[in-house]
Design a protein around this motif. Structure first.
Motif, PDB file in Angstrom:
ATOM      1  N   GLU A  53      -9.798  10.866  10.988  1.00 31.33           N
ATOM      2  CA  GLU A  53      -8.745  10.879   9.620  1.00 31.33           C
ATOM      3  C   GLU A  53      -7.915  12.322   9.806  1.00 31.33           C
ATOM      4  OE1 GLU A  53      -9.935   9.188   5.894  1.00 31.33           O
ATOM      5  OE2 GLU A  53     -11.965   9.518   6.662  1.00 31.33           O
ATOM      6  N   VAL A  86      -7.241  16.149   4.517  1.00 31.02           N
ATOM      7  CA  VAL A  86      -7.131  15.644   2.980  1.00 31.02           C
ATOM      8  C   VAL A  86      -5.753  16.268   2.693  1.00 31.02           C
ATOM      9  CG1 VAL A  86      -7.830  15.474   0.425  1.00 31.02           C
ATOM     10  CG2 VAL A  86      -9.554  15.325   2.424  1.00 31.02           C
ATOM     11  N   ASP A 134      -3.684  10.624  -2.528  1.00 29.02           N
ATOM     12  CA  ASP A 134      -4.843  10.464  -3.029  1.00 29.02           C
ATOM     13  C   ASP A 134      -5.565   9.316  -3.465  1.00 29.02           C
ATOM     14  OD1 ASP A 134      -2.972   9.945  -5.012  1.00 29.02           O
ATOM     15  OD2 ASP A 134      -3.699  11.597  -6.371  1.00 29.02           O
ATOM     16  N   GLU A 192      -6.858   5.423  -2.233  1.00 31.60           N
ATOM     17  CA  GLU A 192      -7.517   4.791  -0.955  1.00 31.60           C
ATOM     18  C   GLU A 192      -6.491   3.970  -0.329  1.00 31.60           C
ATOM     19  OE1 GLU A 192     -10.641   1.173  -0.364  1.00 31.60           O
ATOM     20  OE2 GLU A 192     -10.977   2.442  -1.891  1.00 31.60           O
ATOM     21  N   GLN A 211      -3.061   4.569   0.246  1.00 29.47           N
ATOM     22  CA  GLN A 211      -2.274   5.773   0.984  1.00 29.47           C
ATOM     23  C   GLN A 211      -3.367   6.295   2.010  1.00 29.47           C
ATOM     24  OE1 GLN A 211      -1.257   8.073  -2.812  1.00 29.47           O
ATOM     25  NE2 GLN A 211       0.657   7.261  -2.648  1.00 29.47           N
ATOM     26  N   ASP A 212      -4.629   6.727   1.994  1.00 33.67           N
ATOM     27  CA  ASP A 212      -5.296   7.046   3.055  1.00 33.67           C
ATOM     28  C   ASP A 212      -5.213   5.806   4.126  1.00 33.67           C
ATOM     29  OD1 ASP A 212      -5.729   9.252   1.514  1.00 33.67           O
ATOM     30  OD2 ASP A 212      -7.419   8.739   0.802  1.00 33.67           O
ATOM     31  N   TRP A 213      -5.472   4.876   3.704  1.00 37.03           N
ATOM     32  CA  TRP A 213      -5.717   3.605   4.760  1.00 37.03           C
ATOM     33  C   TRP A 213      -4.436   3.513   5.557  1.00 37.03           C
ATOM     34  CZ3 TRP A 213      -3.716  -1.746   3.432  1.00 37.03           C
ATOM     35  CH2 TRP A 213      -4.170  -2.824   4.652  1.00 37.03           C
ATOM     36  N   HIS A 259      -3.937   6.577   7.806  1.00 36.92           N
ATOM     37  CA  HIS A 259      -4.801   6.434   8.932  1.00 36.92           C
ATOM     38  C   HIS A 259      -4.157   5.441   9.954  1.00 36.92           C
ATOM     39  CE1 HIS A 259      -8.683   6.820  11.045  1.00 36.92           C
ATOM     40  NE2 HIS A 259      -8.749   5.504  11.034  1.00 36.92           N
TER      41      HIS A 259
END
Length: 193
Positions: A110, A113, A118, A120, A122-124, A127
């Protein structure tokens, strides 16, 4: 950003760049401070390491300092600066790949941060973007995250518009494959792609 504010910002950037070309360090400092945050967000897509992002930004503004007198108003100042940053980032990635045993971006589980990303989902997606080749990933970032047009992306990346369109197409195709797998679902069947 309103049209009036955008025009004012563009005019101010042009005036600052003219002052930089005349050797005024204060104007360079103002440009640096005005672009640092946006460039940091953009460059964090290239590398998760803060030190690398800062080095690329510094290299970018060294080029701005040395080349301000060559700017011919063929694009907006922001497009020109982002183009320089893009090329500096690609050069940095090649240097890391060729001169160190640094892992490729695909091997990082990943990115560090980022407070902007912020949620989930958007993080997905971030990634998933990390699984794309640098040129494809950055084309999507320039278009969808930073709001640049295809023409502006072509100028920034010094690529024909057809190449920009192809990078976007292939990046979206790969994301369609990667995202379900990253979310725990199996990848799409080959016939759906």
């Amino acid at each position: 950003m309103s049209l009036l504010a955008k025009n004012s910002s563009t005019k101010c950037d042009s005036e600052l760049l003219i002052a930089v070309a005349a050797g005024q360090r204060r104007a360079l400092e103002e440009l640096y401070l005005g672009y640092h945050r946006r460039l940091s967000r953009f460059l964090s897509r290239f590398t998760p390491r803060y030190e690398n992002v800062e080095e690329i930004i510094n290299d970018t503004f060294m080029v701005v300092w040395q080349s301000a007198n060559t700017f011919r108003n063929a694009s907006q100042v922001s497009t020109w600066i982002f183009g320089i940053a893009y090329r500096m980032a690609l050069k940095s990635l090649r240097r890391q790949k060729n001169h160190t045993a640094a892992r490729s971006l695909d091997e990082y589980p990943e990115q560090s941060v980022n407070p902007v990303l912020d949620t989930e989902v958007q993080d997905w997606v971030a990634h998933g973007l990390n699984h794309l080749p640098a040129e494809q990933r950055l084309t999507l970032v320039l278009a969808y995250h930073m709001g640049h047009s295809l023409e502006e992306i072509a100028v920034i990346t010094e690529s024909p518009i057809g190449t920009v369109k192809a990078r976007m197409f292939h990046a979206r195709q790969k994301l369609r494959r990667y995202l379900p797998a990253l979310g725990g679902a199996s990848a799409l069947p080959a016939s759906v792609e």
